[in-house]
Design a protein around this motif. Structure first.
Motif, mmCIF file in Angstrom:
data_model
loop_
_atom_site.group_PDB
_atom_site.id
_atom_site.type_symbol
_atom_site.label_atom_id
_atom_site.label_comp_id
_atom_site.label_asym_id
_atom_site.label_seq_id
_atom_site.Cartn_x
_atom_site.Cartn_y
_atom_site.Cartn_z
ATOM 1 N N ARG A 111 -34.611 -85.374 -16.570
ATOM 2 C CA ARG A 111 -35.562 -84.523 -17.300
ATOM 3 C C ARG A 111 -35.351 -83.087 -16.843
ATOM 4 O O ARG A 111 -35.285 -82.824 -15.640
ATOM 5 C CB ARG A 111 -37.003 -84.938 -16.991
ATOM 6 C CG ARG A 111 -37.369 -86.304 -17.535
ATOM 7 C CD ARG A 111 -38.731 -86.743 -17.020
ATOM 8 N NE ARG A 111 -39.189 -87.904 -17.788
ATOM 9 C CZ ARG A 111 -40.431 -88.072 -18.237
ATOM 10 N NH1 ARG A 111 -41.360 -87.163 -17.983
ATOM 11 N NH2 ARG A 111 -40.753 -89.138 -18.929
ATOM 12 N N ILE A 112 -35.290 -82.197 -17.770
ATOM 13 C CA ILE A 112 -35.068 -80.788 -17.445
ATOM 14 C C ILE A 112 -36.068 -79.926 -18.207
ATOM 15 O O ILE A 112 -36.144 -79.982 -19.430
ATOM 16 C CB ILE A 112 -33.617 -80.379 -17.810
ATOM 17 C CG1 ILE A 112 -32.628 -81.210 -16.968
ATOM 18 C CG2 ILE A 112 -33.409 -78.878 -17.580
ATOM 19 C CD1 ILE A 112 -31.174 -80.980 -17.301
ATOM 20 N N ASP A 113 -36.851 -79.174 -17.463
ATOM 21 C CA ASP A 113 -37.745 -78.170 -18.055
ATOM 22 C C ASP A 113 -37.234 -76.811 -17.590
ATOM 23 O O ASP A 113 -37.525 -76.381 -16.473
ATOM 24 C CB ASP A 113 -39.192 -78.404 -17.593
ATOM 25 C CG ASP A 113 -39.822 -79.632 -18.225
ATOM 26 O OD1 ASP A 113 -39.576 -79.874 -19.420
ATOM 27 O OD2 ASP A 113 -40.561 -80.347 -17.529
ATOM 28 N N ARG A 124 -42.698 -69.963 -15.710
ATOM 29 C CA ARG A 124 -42.471 -71.359 -15.334
ATOM 30 C C ARG A 124 -41.172 -71.440 -14.546
ATOM 31 O O ARG A 124 -40.157 -70.894 -14.971
ATOM 32 C CB ARG A 124 -42.363 -72.251 -16.576
ATOM 33 C CG ARG A 124 -42.154 -73.734 -16.219
ATOM 34 C CD ARG A 124 -42.244 -74.640 -17.423
ATOM 35 N NE ARG A 124 -41.013 -74.655 -18.211
ATOM 36 C CZ ARG A 124 -40.841 -75.383 -19.313
ATOM 37 N NH1 ARG A 124 -41.843 -76.126 -19.770
ATOM 38 N NH2 ARG A 124 -39.709 -75.347 -19.964
ATOM 39 N N LEU A 127 -37.447 -76.731 -13.513
ATOM 40 C CA LEU A 127 -37.770 -78.030 -12.911
ATOM 41 C C LEU A 127 -36.857 -79.101 -13.488
ATOM 42 O O LEU A 127 -36.690 -79.195 -14.711
ATOM 43 C CB LEU A 127 -39.240 -78.382 -13.154
ATOM 44 C CG LEU A 127 -40.200 -77.678 -12.192
ATOM 45 C CD1 LEU A 127 -41.570 -77.480 -12.806
ATOM 46 C CD2 LEU A 127 -40.320 -78.484 -10.887
ATOM 47 N N ARG A 128 -36.278 -79.884 -12.610
ATOM 48 C CA ARG A 128 -35.338 -80.930 -13.032
ATOM 49 C C ARG A 128 -35.644 -82.201 -12.261
ATOM 50 O O ARG A 128 -35.846 -82.171 -11.051
ATOM 51 C CB ARG A 128 -33.898 -80.483 -12.779
ATOM 52 C CG ARG A 128 -33.565 -79.237 -13.600
ATOM 53 C CD ARG A 128 -32.204 -78.647 -13.322
ATOM 54 N NE ARG A 128 -32.095 -77.385 -14.049
ATOM 55 C CZ ARG A 128 -31.115 -77.105 -14.926
ATOM 56 N NH1 ARG A 128 -30.152 -77.978 -15.151
ATOM 57 N NH2 ARG A 128 -31.113 -75.952 -15.554
ATOM 58 N N LEU A 129 -35.682 -83.314 -12.964
ATOM 59 C CA LEU A 129 -36.093 -84.588 -12.360
ATOM 60 C C LEU A 129 -34.999 -85.633 -12.537
ATOM 61 O O LEU A 129 -34.338 -85.686 -13.568
ATOM 62 C CB LEU A 129 -37.389 -85.056 -13.044
ATOM 63 C CG LEU A 129 -38.034 -86.377 -12.612
ATOM 64 C CD1 LEU A 129 -39.541 -86.330 -12.924
ATOM 65 C CD2 LEU A 129 -37.434 -87.593 -13.288
ATOM 66 N N PRO A 501 -28.619 -89.803 -21.394
ATOM 67 C CA PRO A 501 -29.649 -89.072 -22.147
ATOM 68 C C PRO A 501 -30.460 -88.156 -21.232
ATOM 69 O O PRO A 501 -30.585 -88.424 -20.035
ATOM 70 C CB PRO A 501 -30.527 -90.194 -22.713
ATOM 71 C CG PRO A 501 -30.275 -91.387 -21.847
ATOM 72 C CD PRO A 501 -28.900 -91.239 -21.278
ATOM 73 N N LEU A 503 -34.131 -85.625 -21.172
ATOM 74 C CA LEU A 503 -35.343 -85.107 -21.812
ATOM 75 C C LEU A 503 -35.398 -83.619 -21.482
ATOM 76 O O LEU A 503 -35.726 -83.240 -20.357
ATOM 77 C CB LEU A 503 -36.571 -85.842 -21.272
ATOM 78 C CG LEU A 503 -37.880 -85.620 -22.027
ATOM 79 C CD1 LEU A 503 -37.873 -86.379 -23.353
ATOM 80 C CD2 LEU A 503 -39.079 -86.075 -21.201
ATOM 81 N N ASP A 505 -37.040 -80.093 -22.020
ATOM 82 C CA ASP A 505 -38.258 -79.477 -22.547
ATOM 83 C C ASP A 505 -39.045 -80.461 -23.413
ATOM 84 O O ASP A 505 -39.630 -80.074 -24.434
ATOM 85 C CB ASP A 505 -37.885 -78.235 -23.360
ATOM 86 C CG ASP A 505 -38.748 -77.043 -22.934
ATOM 87 O OD1 ASP A 505 -39.748 -77.247 -22.208
ATOM 88 O OD2 ASP A 505 -38.420 -75.919 -23.339
ATOM 89 N N GLY A 506 -39.024 -81.712 -23.024
ATOM 90 C CA GLY A 506 -39.776 -82.732 -23.741
ATOM 91 C C GLY A 506 -39.069 -83.350 -24.925
ATOM 92 O O GLY A 506 -39.613 -84.251 -25.567
ATOM 93 N N LEU A 508 -35.893 -85.516 -26.315
ATOM 94 C CA LEU A 508 -34.834 -86.419 -25.880
ATOM 95 C C LEU A 508 -33.518 -86.029 -26.547
ATOM 96 O O LEU A 508 -33.443 -85.904 -27.771
ATOM 97 C CB LEU A 508 -35.202 -87.861 -26.243
ATOM 98 C CG LEU A 508 -34.360 -88.957 -25.604
ATOM 99 C CD1 LEU A 508 -34.460 -88.930 -24.092
ATOM 100 C CD2 LEU A 508 -34.796 -90.323 -26.133
ATOM 101 N N GLU B 443 -46.621 -77.174 -11.608
ATOM 102 C CA GLU B 443 -46.458 -77.017 -13.047
ATOM 103 C C GLU B 443 -46.734 -78.360 -13.737
ATOM 104 O O GLU B 443 -46.248 -79.399 -13.287
ATOM 105 C CB GLU B 443 -45.014 -76.563 -13.310
ATOM 106 C CG GLU B 443 -44.674 -76.302 -14.739
ATOM 107 C CD GLU B 443 -45.311 -75.014 -15.264
ATOM 108 O OE1 GLU B 443 -45.536 -74.081 -14.478
ATOM 109 O OE2 GLU B 443 -45.609 -74.981 -16.472
ATOM 110 N N HIS B 446 -42.738 -81.984 -17.996
ATOM 111 C CA HIS B 446 -42.091 -83.301 -18.065
ATOM 112 C C HIS B 446 -41.319 -83.629 -16.800
ATOM 113 O O HIS B 446 -41.187 -84.781 -16.423
ATOM 114 C CB HIS B 446 -41.180 -83.352 -19.287
ATOM 115 C CG HIS B 446 -41.914 -83.079 -20.559
ATOM 116 N ND1 HIS B 446 -42.741 -84.008 -21.149
ATOM 117 C CD2 HIS B 446 -41.999 -81.967 -21.331
ATOM 118 C CE1 HIS B 446 -43.284 -83.491 -22.237
ATOM 119 N NE2 HIS B 446 -42.857 -82.248 -22.370
ATOM 120 N N ALA B 447 -40.772 -82.612 -16.159
ATOM 121 C CA ALA B 447 -39.908 -82.832 -14.996
ATOM 122 C C ALA B 447 -40.659 -82.680 -13.675
ATOM 123 O O ALA B 447 -40.039 -82.617 -12.617
ATOM 124 C CB ALA B 447 -38.716 -81.873 -15.038
#
Lengths: 510, 510
Positions: A111-113, A124, A127-129, A501, A503, A505-506, A508, B443, B446-447
């Protein structure tokens, strides 16, 4: 006194076979857990392709053992050749499925925001998950699947796929089978240049080793398939640690089969025969064995009961896995036979070896509701048929059931309205709902759930069969404003297009 | 004696405010849980759009309360207006984010393995999987976020988004705030024609109500943010039920901040000032407050310490949330001040109200490693700075830490090699790793991971902030060979193209 050796037992005769087997001690538990912990950072950093190749290599090494593996498993389990060859195929198939899952990469849940430096009132951060593996996992071999749920079974395959080293406590009912498989895994570890600690194998009877394994501070999760008492004991140990850890225990189920009125009227006799076929497969020693049948009294029920009685009476004796399992089966069957309001519908022939003769019992909803023990699993080919006077009684019985692995509907189109009314109840009770089949075939695929509410499992949020099982051994970590140099490679912009895959910025994106 | 009423307390003065508030009893727990259970099947069947609209309506209703909500929260928490207006915005933002998550539909984790009727040796049945909600969820309001982590906070929003009715045990430190928000949710329930049982709200001091709520057999999961003792007590109750349930307790962390040598040499003084800014924000009452600083002794450390001492000495007194929290803070600070090998670097001014004066302590790695209590959270604006002689000491300290919500690196490019060496340790210790910032800004995206290994949380496999939090309240169910009429609509072929991603035969399709 600490036992220092034990023997492989021939299931059919109870005789010892082969040389005495050395029993591991507590120092071996500590040694293997330390090795697993030391191997963790190296192993979890393996690229997806390397990890997938390792899983495939394990499958190849298992196949390469050849006949000695099948012979050992037959001797130690009493299960027939065709079943064990099929189970070997399933074991290899599981490893290969997880290899493909590892390659596809969705399990990482990337996931990357991206940063929004101009956002008001506050920017902001970036953020990366990703999901990372939990750490070393303890896996307990199961008595009833010496290959597919044991040393290199589904728990081991999914934990290794997640990036977790595994320490297996082999089941004492099949030490030679376990040693052969452990050797295959060790060869795959070496062939793939991985640290030896990626896989460890503990051998011995009794509960001491397993208890020490779950209590070891380096173990971060537990996979178990077995009895309710065993699973609950491990869960207690896990919860009482300084750092509690998750336990995935698949424990106990009676897997209710609902005979809907129209289906029963149309093919009561055929259902009775097929039911006993499912019940007696593998001496009834499946987690998904149909141990409870619910029918609304009416046309076709007599035909069902008659055919089931005939089929069970013709059932041949089958060797059970161990003398202990056979003894527990006989005790459970005797308790059902003597329970208030319960009639014995029929019994199969009993052999001289530790063979549990199949057994069918009939009762009504009132007696069933009055005695919760009638809804407890008797491991083996025993089942209780409950006749319900009407839909209201059926619903009462269903609502009173404990959690289950499966719930089965035998139904025709005319039964659909009733099925739709009970479906929400079944969803709250079971992990898998099936129509017009039998629960004993568990497909290894992406949409399988082999799980369910307590006490079917200790954690209904997961499955122990199928590709979703990998999620059990992962946890999320978020990285905020880390440079591309420090970020895990798969979270950098440069990795986009690697097939996993994301995600973003929300949204996919593939 | 059972208390029948209690009072809202003005945080700044300790005085009672407003009319006496009736205390709920155990019969109310049972009533609200029964209502939640009865509402569950209706609520979980709501179409995604309807559920999303409900979440948005809650946000609108909260905003519509207007000034009375901000005034009550300021009075009950002692937090300033800007913070609470921001927190209200975050609360509404969370609800709206979950509305968009519900609409997008990925949370359903739809998986379809179509039948393979011609497969040999056995055909494959049709298998389809979706996530369903667990059931009624108990949520505990947090003292430190009267809006964003309380009645309509992140746990409530994510549970409602998952399709779970919620019963909130409001925090006794802000009963008027809680009642206003509960009223807003109830209005949204009514406006959206949902059963009243979708949301329940329990009010009262003490632990009796909360304990009964977690023990109620209709509750299926628990969300909690608070103390370690509180979280562990709830986990024990949950594990000792006839049917154990998951507890998501966010409990305790000191959120280590690592000052890397090059960054420290380049801007030690600026880091010291900024650190105290993060430490004293909101009187230090954040879960992610930087309660531990680790630095390798060297150039810049003196400048850091000097600037931090200056900043903390200038820190103004701030009202703490409750008299109990203030007392615990003073006790924790006193214990640190008296601990062996610990020096008080500086203290902020203390007020006459229940204001915890900020406090900074310095120790070295040997003293820190010798006394585990120095690594425990003191809730409030207190922090311990640990000087390490070299990288080896830093690594020893890091490896000995308990699980954390966050770990922070202050670093320059020249620090990258060292950072890369400690990163694997930090990943095993924390849920979020951040560079060149401060952990106190969380924040909602999503991430984000607001979670981490025990005791930061009771379940490291999840997050309590961000969209992934919805996964906590879901479990998979597999449907085998069900007709299109009986299948959940989203699993039928007819639903393809509804915007939700599906894993079809292992391939992700949008």
């Amino acid at each position: 006194m600490h036992m220092t050796e034990f023997r492989s037992i021939v299931a059919e005769t109870g005789a010892a076979h082969g040389d005495p087997i050395a029993v591991h001690g507590l120092e071996d538990v500590a040694r293997l857990c330390a090795a697993a912990d030391a191997a963790f950072d190296t192993y979890r950093a393996t690229p997806r392709e390397a990890r997938a190749a390792f899983l495939e290599r394990i499958a190849d090494e298992i196949l390469a053992i050849g006949e000695p593996l099948i012979a050992a498993a037959m001797r130690e389990s009493g299960l027939p050749r065709a079943r064990l060859e099929g189970e070997r195929g399933r074991t290899m198939g599981q490893l290969r499925m997880f290899a493909s899952v590892v390659r596809a990469g969705a399990w990482q849940q990337l996931r990357i925001d991206p940063a929004l430096p101009d956002r008001a009132p506050l920017p902001r951060p970036d953020l990366r998950l990703r999901m990372i593996p939990l750490g070393p996992v303890a896996v307990f071999g199961a008595s009833n699947f010496p290959l597919a749920f044991s040393t290199a079974g589904g728990d081991t395959a999914s934990a290794l796929a997640a990036g977790c080293p595994v320490v297996v406590k082999g089941h004492p009912a099949h030490p030679e089978t376990g040693a052969l498989v452990a050797g295959a895994i060790a060869r795959a570890v070496a062939a793939c240049d991985l640290p030896e600690g990626v896989f460890g194998h503990l051998v011995g009877p009794g509960n001491e080793l397993g208890a020490a394994l779950v209590a070891d501070p380096r173990i971060t999760a537990v996979g178990f398939t077995g009895s309710r008492a065993g699973g609950l004991a491990l869960a207690r140990i896990a919860q009482n640690r300084d750092v509690p850890i998750p336990v995935y225990a698949e424990m106990s189920a009676v897997n209710p089969v609902l005979l809907m009125p129209s289906a029963l009227a149309a093919r009561g006799a055929a259902l009775g025969t097929a039911f006993v076929g499912s019940l007696t497969m593998g001496a009834g020693q499946f987690c998904t064995n149909p141990g409870l049948v619910l029918a609304i009294a009416g046309e076709g029920l007599d035909a069902f009961l008659g055919a089931a009685r005939e089929a069970v009476s013709a059932a041949q004796p089958q060797v059970m896995l161990t003398a202990g399992i056979h003894a527990a089966y006989e005790k459970g069957v005797a308790a059902l036979a003597g329970a208030a309001g319960v009639e014995t519908l029929g019994k199969g022939a009993e052999g001289t070896s530790p063979c549990g003769g199949a057994a069918l019992f009939v009762t009504d909803a009132k007696a069933f509701l009055a005695n919760p023990a009638l809804g407890h699993e008797v491991f083996g080919s025993s089942s209780v048929i409950v006749t319900c006077a009407d839909e209201a009684e059926l619903v009462s019985v269903l609502k009173g059931l404990e959690g289950q692995l499966t719930a089965t509907l035998h139904m025709d189109q005319a039964d659909e309205a009733l099925a739709a009314r009970v479906l929400p109840i079944l969803e709250r009770k079971a992990g898998r709902i099936l129509a017009n089949g039998w629960p004993t075939g568990v497909e290894v695929c992406h949409a399988m759930v082999h799980g369910g509410p307590f006490p079917a499992t200790s954690d209904a949020r997961t499955t122990s069969v199928g590709s979703m099982a990998i999620d059990r051994f992962l946890r999320p970590v978020s990285y905020q404003n880390l440079s591309a140099e420090l970020l895990p490679a798969e979270l950098t912009d440069a990795a986009f297009g690697d097939g996993a895959p994301r995600l973003i910025d929300g949204k996919l994106t593939l």
